[in-house]
Scaffold this active site. Structure first.
Site, PDB file in Angstrom:
ATOM      1  CG  HIS A  38      49.146 -74.328  26.301  1.00  0.00           C
ATOM      2  ND1 HIS A  38      47.698 -74.300  26.674  1.00  0.00           N
ATOM      3  CD2 HIS A  38      48.904 -72.902  25.807  1.00  0.00           C
ATOM      4  CE1 HIS A  38      47.290 -72.769  26.343  1.00  0.00           C
ATOM      5  NE2 HIS A  38      48.289 -71.773  25.640  1.00  0.00           N
ATOM      6  CG  ASP A  40      48.697 -75.525  33.806  1.00  0.00           C
ATOM      7  OD1 ASP A  40      48.069 -75.647  32.221  1.00  0.00           O
ATOM      8  OD2 ASP A  40      48.446 -74.556  34.476  1.00  0.00           O
ATOM      9  N   GLY A 128      42.264 -59.515  32.030  1.00  0.00           N
ATOM     10  CA  GLY A 128      42.508 -60.151  30.508  1.00  0.00           C
ATOM     11  C   GLY A 128      43.501 -60.034  29.585  1.00  0.00           C
ATOM     12  CB  SER A 134      41.134 -65.425  36.730  1.00  0.00           C
ATOM     13  OG  SER A 134      41.473 -64.836  35.493  1.00  0.00           O
ATOM     14  CG  ASP A 178      47.626 -69.045  35.313  1.00  0.00           C
ATOM     15  OD1 ASP A 178      48.782 -69.581  35.293  1.00  0.00           O
ATOM     16  OD2 ASP A 178      46.723 -69.208  35.068  1.00  0.00           O
ATOM     17  CE1 TYR A 228      44.720 -72.901  29.223  1.00  0.00           C
ATOM     18  CE2 TYR A 228      42.673 -74.085  30.078  1.00  0.00           C
ATOM     19  CZ  TYR A 228      43.753 -73.930  29.866  1.00  0.00           C
ATOM     20  OH  TYR A 228      45.050 -73.810  31.115  1.00  0.00           O
TER      21      TYR A 228
HETATM   22  C1  GLA Z   1      46.077 -70.180  31.607  1.00  0.00           C
HETATM   23  C2  GLA Z   1      46.139 -71.216  32.288  1.00  0.00           C
HETATM   24  C3  GLA Z   1      47.313 -72.039  32.775  1.00  0.00           C
HETATM   25  C4  GLA Z   1      47.625 -72.388  32.350  1.00  0.00           C
HETATM   26  C5  GLA Z   1      48.240 -71.294  30.868  1.00  0.00           C
HETATM   27  C6  GLA Z   1      48.886 -72.160  29.413  1.00  0.00           C
HETATM   28  O1  GLA Z   1      47.168 -69.197  31.928  1.00  0.00           O
HETATM   29  O2  GLA Z   1      44.892 -70.312  33.078  1.00  0.00           O
HETATM   30  O3  GLA Z   1      46.745 -72.678  33.518  1.00  0.00           O
HETATM   31  O4  GLA Z   1      47.136 -73.500  31.098  1.00  0.00           O
HETATM   32  O5  GLA Z   1      46.878 -70.548  30.172  1.00  0.00           O
HETATM   33  O6  GLA Z   1      50.727 -72.775  30.031  1.00  0.00           O
END
Ligand code: GLA
Length: 394
Positions: A38, A40, A128, A134, A178, A228
């Protein structure tokens, strides 16, 4: 790379469309984040790696403007058909929103995707579960479209367009971790990425005698339906309040010391805790990479453990399932470190475990989880893999 999965993708294509001759078979990995959670979407650092697990897809161009999608992982959805002219943000809530979003984004940037295509996919990433199925699908699509249509797109731009697709087409305010990891993955390396400017370094993961074990809570997590986006907004609020007293662009521009100095500018305690997590986590990620490079894997593990406490108490994205997996893991002597990975609200933990202790880990953590939570967890010993690839020209 799994031969089984390749076969499965080819079959999925043949059974639902036609002979795949003239098409290509592609692969894109999933990812696991080792530390830097959390951060990024707050301009901070992350330290993820690509996996050898991922998404396989057969793609073949058509002569018209039709797009057809099929996933062997979601056979109940069947073949979904649309056209290049029908793509519009928010129109689709099926899995196809991801590839649709990528095509839409490439078109909106002026790339010449002038015909449709058929695509059939399958994957060995648990869906998931917070291992970026994704982002894997996004980057697979971007990579395949680049190859099929000969588009001039750099590898890191595959990540940028994929993130844009997730943000604007699918409505998830995710950061770029990601997609970047999937697009830029390097075998046996983790990616130390500064999300404020996308500068990065591939750091060798020398885990002699140790394994990366992923434990899946089997509690489905979906970024769209979870809190989120709420966390994203809470961080925006913290940033706006801090900006009244200090000149920063991102939350993670502040060091923990600076945060302590300015934190009273944030009026609500909950929002203050969210900001605290992001800022301390960024510092932890930088420290973790430093100690890892110095060969101190135990120090790295301790920082992973601290990171979990922070997402659990200050950021509040774990819950009993993830906390149980992490707490039970830490009771075992061969565990170097353990923490939640990815967005949270279900999904997986990542642990570094001595090779000889992996079986005991599965057994003890598995039993304790089943007893406390009431349904079983799954465990995967994973390998660190490379980025997207053309596997076969058909
Ligand atoms: C998900 C989001 C990422 C990042 C993580 C938490 O994977 O897609 O961009 O924010 O949560 O680090």
């Amino acid at each position: 790379m799994s031969e089984n999965m390749k076969e499965k993708a080819l079959h999925a294509y043949k059974d639902n469309f036609r002979e795949p001759e003239g098409g290509k078979l592609f692969f894109a990995p999933g990812r696991v984040n080792l530390i830097g959670e959390h951060t990024d979407y707050n301009g901070g650092h992350v330290f993820p790696c690509a996996l050898t697990l991922g998404t396989y897809g057969v793609f073949r161009k058509r002569n018209d403007r039709i797009l057809r999608f099929y996933s062997a992982n979601e056979p109940e959805v069947g073949v979904v058909e649309t056209s290049l002219d029908q793509l519009a943000p928010g129109r689709s809530r099926e899995w196809t929103a991801y590839p649709e979003g990528v095509v839409f984004t490439l078109l909106s940037h002026g790339y010449q995707v002038n015909t449709g295509f058929d695509m059939a996919i399958c994957g060995d990433l648990p869906g998931g579960a917070g291992l970026s199925s994704s982002a894997s699908l996004d980057v697979l699509t971007a990579f395949a479209v680049r190859e099929l249509f000969g588009l001039d797109i750099a590898d890191h731009e595959l990540a940028i367009f994929s993130k844009e697709a997730d943000n604007s087409y699918c409505g998830i305010n995710c950061g770029i971790m990601d997609q970047f990891t999937v697009a830029m993955g390097k075998k046996d390396h983790a990616i130390y990425l500064d999300t404020s400017d996308l500068s990065y370094e591939c750091v060798p993961l020398k885990l002699d005698g140790m394994k990366i074990v992923i434990s899946n809570t089997n509690k489905k997590h979906s970024l769209v339906d979870s809190q989120y986006n709420q966390r994203w907004s809470e961080c925006r609020q913290a940033l706006a309040e801090l900006q009244t007293v200090v000149d920063i662009e991102n939350l993670c521009d502040l060091s923990p010391e600076e945060f302590e100095k300015y934190k009273d500018a944030i009026s609500e305690p909950v929002i203050r805790r969210r900001a605290k997590h992001a800022i301390y986590e960024d510092a932890r990620c930088r420290e973790a990479v430093r100690v890892l490079k110095a060969g101190d894997i135990r120090g790295f593990g301790r920082l992973m453990n601290e990171a979990h406490i922070s997402v659990s108490r200050d950021y509040e994205v774990t819950g009993p399932e993830l906390d149980t997996l992490q707490e039970e893991a830490l009771k075992l002597p061969g565990v170097i470190g353990s923490r939640m990975t990815g967005g949270g609200f279900g999904g997986c933990t990542v642990s570094i475990v001595e090779e000889g202790a992996v079986e005991e880990f599965r057994k003890k953590v598995g039993d304790a989880y089943l007893k406390k939570i009431g349904y079983p967890a799954d465990f995967y010993v994973v390998e660190v893999g490379g980025g997207p690839a053309v596997l076969e020209v058909l």
